[in-house]
Each structure stands twice: as structure tokens, then as C-alpha cells.
Design a protein around this motif. Sequence first.
Motif, PDB file in Angstrom:
ATOM      1  N   LYS A  18     -42.956 -72.987 -73.678  1.00 42.04           N
ATOM      2  CA  LYS A  18     -42.574 -72.357 -74.947  1.00 42.04           C
ATOM      3  C   LYS A  18     -43.416 -71.136 -75.297  1.00 42.04           C
ATOM      4  O   LYS A  18     -42.903 -70.133 -75.810  1.00 42.04           O
ATOM      5  N   ASP A  19     -44.724 -71.191 -75.028  1.00 45.54           N
ATOM      6  CA  ASP A  19     -45.608 -70.092 -75.414  1.00 45.54           C
ATOM      7  C   ASP A  19     -45.341 -68.833 -74.592  1.00 45.54           C
ATOM      8  O   ASP A  19     -45.215 -67.736 -75.138  1.00 45.54           O
ATOM      9  N   SER A  20     -45.275 -68.986 -73.272  1.00 47.33           N
ATOM     10  CA  SER A  20     -45.088 -67.808 -72.428  1.00 47.33           C
ATOM     11  C   SER A  20     -43.681 -67.226 -72.572  1.00 47.33           C
ATOM     12  O   SER A  20     -43.497 -66.011 -72.497  1.00 47.33           O
ATOM     13  N   ILE A  21     -42.693 -68.093 -72.810  1.00 48.10           N
ATOM     14  CA  ILE A  21     -41.330 -67.608 -73.033  1.00 48.10           C
ATOM     15  C   ILE A  21     -41.280 -66.766 -74.305  1.00 48.10           C
ATOM     16  O   ILE A  21     -40.713 -65.672 -74.337  1.00 48.10           O
ATOM     17  N   ALA A  22     -41.883 -67.284 -75.387  1.00 49.29           N
ATOM     18  CA  ALA A  22     -41.916 -66.550 -76.653  1.00 49.29           C
ATOM     19  C   ALA A  22     -42.700 -65.251 -76.500  1.00 49.29           C
ATOM     20  O   ALA A  22     -42.316 -64.213 -77.054  1.00 49.29           O
TER      21      ALA A  22
END
Length: 297
Positions: free
Chosen positions: A58-62
Motif C-alpha cells: 500500500k505505501d509504495s503504490i500510493a
Amino acid sequence: MKCQRCSKSAVIYQKYSNAHLCKNHFIEDVERKIKRDIRKFKMIGKGEKIAVALSGGKDSIALLYVLHKIFKNRPDLEFMAITIDEGIKGYREHTLSHAIKLTGELGIRHIIRSFEEEFKTSLDALTREKENAACTLCGVLRKNILNKAARELGADKIAIGHNLDDESQTILMNYLRGDVDRLKRMLPGTIQKGMVPRIKPLRSIPEKEVALYGFMNNLPVSMDECPYAGSALRNEIRDMLNNYEVKHPGTKYSLLGGYESISGFLRPADTQIVFCEKCNEPGSDRICKTCRLLGRK
């Protein structure tokens, strides 16, 4: 509840700011903080090439999505994504598909490297052979590949998806250990020979808000947790901080702000960088930690 800035329904209540925000104002709030930190710490300069560490979580996608949104009209900047496949069966395949999907939609160059390709083994295999904790093995080896790949691609910076929770946990861990050297290395703009500088645009965004930002923007967000995460020492600090945050909203921001206040008294890390006799990668000893963990003689 209604958004405090308009009459629409709120999607979140920020206890630390006592604010109810609707979808649009929440997205605006997240992006405002990210833009502020990019300017404040001069994370991205003119004509730079930025490699985004894209795990597919979730963090790297965002992170990749918001950087593309903010800078898509800047022709002088180049963004690329680097994904490291550690070889975690039943987990990495899922997040890797998310990374491939998003880079394809955004038209961003995507480079995939693996433990198997670089080290002729996988994290699953290493954890069966080594006594070291999986997170130690993974962190050291992944950092090695990421730095090498970014350097070979000519990247000026590596953007990583560390959020407010990650930063506050790391700060507290280093305080408790009395590890001043690691606190120095956290300073924005720290330069070490052979290491591509890292930037953290999400450093002021709470983990839950990063996830919500992804959902609000219909991103392929994975909430799956790495099967090895349960063995991490960081979990104790995370649980302690989360419990304290519930009772005292804003604690994580206070830790980050306190660190920034004393950072002016910390000199940049003066760790002696040497190049490994085995692999010629930068480290703090004549045999780097990667080679020691892999048992290279």
C-alpha cells in the motif's frame, strides 16, 4: 458527520487534528503534507532521475501514484520503479502483480530484480538455512539490490514509502538503543559514498491514512502482511506506539517533530564507507554485511 471544510460526508476523523474530512479534502490534506515535505527537505531537484522502490504494498503504490500526480507535467524529471522479488512464496507474487499493473497504467518504466537473480537463492530458502531473523536478512539484501540497481540506472535519488508510523517507530527504537549513529543517518540529505540518497515523501502521513488514500484513489492496494513480519523486533515498538497514540493523539507527530528539533545539533553520519573485498559494494567493513550474511568467504 460532515466535513469541517464543506457540507459533504466525512470519510475520516483525524484525532490528532480534531478534523472531520470528506474524500476530496482528505486527499487534498495528504497531498499538501507530501508537497510541503518535498519542498522543506528539497527532496526532488530540477532535472533529477528518481527511482521509486515499489514493493507493490500500500505505501509504495500510493507513493508512486502521488509522485506521478504531482510531477507528471515536469518534463525535466524522470521517474522509474524498482521492485525486488525476495522469493516469498504466496505473498510476493500478489504484490508484484499490483506493481506491474500500476506502472503499466501510469506508463512508468519498471525494473524487477530478484534474490534468485542476484544471490542464487530466495528469502524462503535463506530462512531455512540461516539463524538470522528473516527481517534482518531481507532488509540487508533488499537494500543491497535496490542501491545497486538505482546506481546502475543513473538515479539521483531513491524514493521509499516510509510513512509516519515507520519514521516514529525508527526514531523511538534508536532512542531506546542509544544509537546516535543511526539517528544521524536518518537526517534528510545524508550523502554516503556509493549509496544513492534516499527520500521519504510519505514521512508525515500516518499508515492508516496512506491506506485510505489508496482506497479513495482506487489504487490496487494490498493489505496483506508479509508472513515474516511477526518475527520483527519493531512489532513491540509499533504496538507500544499505537497504544499510546490512542490515549494521546499526536504522539507519532510529536516524535517526528522532536527529532527534527534536535536534528540541527546532529552532524551528518560520519560512518567510514569502504568497499567490500568480495562484491565491491559500499559498507562499513572490509566484508559487507550482505556478504557476511550469505557466508561468502
